[in-house]
Scaffold this active site. Sequence first.
Site, PDB file in Angstrom:
ATOM      1  N   GLY A 231       0.987  -1.308   0.001  1.00 57.54           N
ATOM      2  CA  GLY A 231      -0.231   0.041   0.010  1.00 57.54           C
ATOM      3  C   GLY A 231       0.737   1.229  -0.167  1.00 57.54           C
ATOM      4  O   GLY A 231       0.319   2.265   0.788  1.00 57.54           O
TER       5      GLY A 231
ATOM      6  N   ARG B 254     -16.504 -14.305  -6.898  1.00 59.01           N
ATOM      7  CA  ARG B 254     -16.323 -12.903  -7.152  1.00 59.01           C
ATOM      8  C   ARG B 254     -17.565 -12.208  -6.406  1.00 59.01           C
ATOM      9  O   ARG B 254     -17.303 -11.143  -5.539  1.00 59.01           O
ATOM     10  CB  ARG B 254     -16.116 -12.318  -8.233  1.00 59.01           C
ATOM     11  CG  ARG B 254     -15.841 -10.926  -8.309  1.00 59.01           C
ATOM     12  CD  ARG B 254     -15.078 -10.429  -9.760  1.00 59.01           C
ATOM     13  NE  ARG B 254     -13.982 -11.018 -10.072  1.00 59.01           N
ATOM     14  CZ  ARG B 254     -13.600 -11.619 -11.217  1.00 59.01           C
ATOM     15  NH1 ARG B 254     -14.516 -12.165 -12.159  1.00 59.01           N
ATOM     16  NH2 ARG B 254     -12.455 -12.323 -11.502  1.00 59.01           N
TER      17      ARG B 254
ATOM     18  N   MET C 259      -5.814  -5.665  -6.301  1.00 55.88           N
ATOM     19  CA  MET C 259      -5.251  -6.587  -7.303  1.00 55.88           C
ATOM     20  C   MET C 259      -6.509  -7.604  -7.313  1.00 55.88           C
ATOM     21  O   MET C 259      -6.291  -8.692  -7.380  1.00 55.88           O
ATOM     22  CB  MET C 259      -4.022  -7.004  -6.942  1.00 55.88           C
ATOM     23  CG  MET C 259      -2.913  -6.424  -6.697  1.00 55.88           C
ATOM     24  SD  MET C 259      -2.463  -5.241  -8.326  1.00 55.88           S
ATOM     25  CE  MET C 259      -2.106  -6.543  -9.350  1.00 55.88           C
TER      26      MET C 259
ATOM     27  N   LEU D 237     -13.459  -6.247 -10.238  1.00 61.86           N
ATOM     28  CA  LEU D 237     -14.508  -6.191  -9.509  1.00 61.86           C
ATOM     29  C   LEU D 237     -15.629  -6.638 -10.350  1.00 61.86           C
ATOM     30  O   LEU D 237     -15.554  -6.215 -11.523  1.00 61.86           O
ATOM     31  CB  LEU D 237     -14.653  -4.792  -9.197  1.00 61.86           C
ATOM     32  CG  LEU D 237     -13.708  -4.283  -7.902  1.00 61.86           C
ATOM     33  CD1 LEU D 237     -13.450  -2.961  -7.772  1.00 61.86           C
ATOM     34  CD2 LEU D 237     -13.906  -4.770  -6.771  1.00 61.86           C
TER      35      LEU D 237
ATOM     36  N   HIS E 186      -3.526   2.866 -12.196  1.00 57.40           N
ATOM     37  CA  HIS E 186      -2.919   1.795 -12.989  1.00 57.40           C
ATOM     38  C   HIS E 186      -1.684   2.193 -13.456  1.00 57.40           C
ATOM     39  O   HIS E 186      -1.381   3.060 -13.884  1.00 57.40           O
ATOM     40  CB  HIS E 186      -3.790   1.388 -13.974  1.00 57.40           C
ATOM     41  CG  HIS E 186      -3.458   0.376 -15.016  1.00 57.40           C
ATOM     42  ND1 HIS E 186      -3.752  -1.025 -14.688  1.00 57.40           N
ATOM     43  CD2 HIS E 186      -2.885   0.417 -16.182  1.00 57.40           C
ATOM     44  CE1 HIS E 186      -2.985  -1.791 -15.612  1.00 57.40           C
ATOM     45  NE2 HIS E 186      -2.540  -0.855 -16.679  1.00 57.40           N
TER      46      HIS E 186
ATOM     47  N   ASP F 142      -9.715  -1.565 -16.920  1.00 63.60           N
ATOM     48  CA  ASP F 142      -8.737  -0.654 -17.153  1.00 63.60           C
ATOM     49  C   ASP F 142      -9.347   0.264 -18.203  1.00 63.60           C
ATOM     50  O   ASP F 142      -8.401   0.711 -18.959  1.00 63.60           O
ATOM     51  CB  ASP F 142      -7.469  -1.135 -17.548  1.00 63.60           C
ATOM     52  CG  ASP F 142      -6.796  -1.912 -16.231  1.00 63.60           C
ATOM     53  OD1 ASP F 142      -7.030  -1.390 -15.041  1.00 63.60           O
ATOM     54  OD2 ASP F 142      -6.053  -2.805 -16.366  1.00 63.60           O
TER      55      ASP F 142
ATOM     56  N   GLU G  99       3.532   7.772  -9.427  1.00 62.93           N
ATOM     57  CA  GLU G  99       2.284   7.483  -8.900  1.00 62.93           C
ATOM     58  C   GLU G  99       2.020   8.260  -7.825  1.00 62.93           C
ATOM     59  O   GLU G  99       0.954   8.705  -7.355  1.00 62.93           O
ATOM     60  CB  GLU G  99       2.343   5.804  -8.725  1.00 62.93           C
ATOM     61  CG  GLU G  99       2.126   5.117  -9.972  1.00 62.93           C
ATOM     62  CD  GLU G  99       2.120   3.350  -9.418  1.00 62.93           C
ATOM     63  OE1 GLU G  99       1.477   3.168  -8.625  1.00 62.93           O
ATOM     64  OE2 GLU G  99       2.693   2.641 -10.156  1.00 62.93           O
TER      65      GLU G  99
END
EC number: 2.1.2.2
Length: 217
Positions: free
Chosen positions: A19, A72, A97, A100, A116, A152, A181
């Site tokens: 994280g 899922r 990771m 969804l 991403h 994505d 990032e």
Amino acid sequence: MAKYSNKKCRFVILISGRGSNMQKLVETCNNENWSADISAVISNNPKATGLDWAKEKGLNSISLDSSYYSSRDEFDRDLSIEIDKYSPDYILLAGFMRILSYSFVKKYYGKLINIHPSLLPAFPGLNTHSNAIKSGVRIHGCTVHFVSPELDSGPIIAQGYTNVFSYDDVKTLSERVLKVEHKVLPSVARWLTLSEIMLDEQDKVMILNNHNGLFYL
């Protein structure tokens, strides 16, 4: 013009590992005294070291072991239950990771934001750094975007980029992109706290106050 209020912007952050983006975001939020509340950090991996860091900082830290779920949809149902306890304004995927489910994304569409490690639409999915090196591109970076049901591919908010050098391997390139990032995600999160990011009915992103959604390292 952005509308300002005394109400704090509530974030729930999802992680799967150390994280580092979550840590940078929390540190920046505290150091710059944002009008924000990091309501919870949730991980699908009970061994995620980012959870330990979050606990040390006094944040609500929740583990939902995705390996225990048979589907899922079942995992996403319980994840949704945890998220809804905090009534977040935005859910930030910072190295989360997991793919969804459609129903989950539709429920939170406009509130789900992902970072991403590539300049989308190039290199969606995994192994972005090795794919970038193999392809011979001269620049590479990261993208912060709203999450849509297609992997994505959601509306892009901001991107950060860096050069790709002939001597780069996955390690050196990934380390440099991670620094990018760490600039882009906190910047986007701060704009969110100021109500300076809008997603219109045509799924077009508008960034108010002339912020530049492009970063370079």
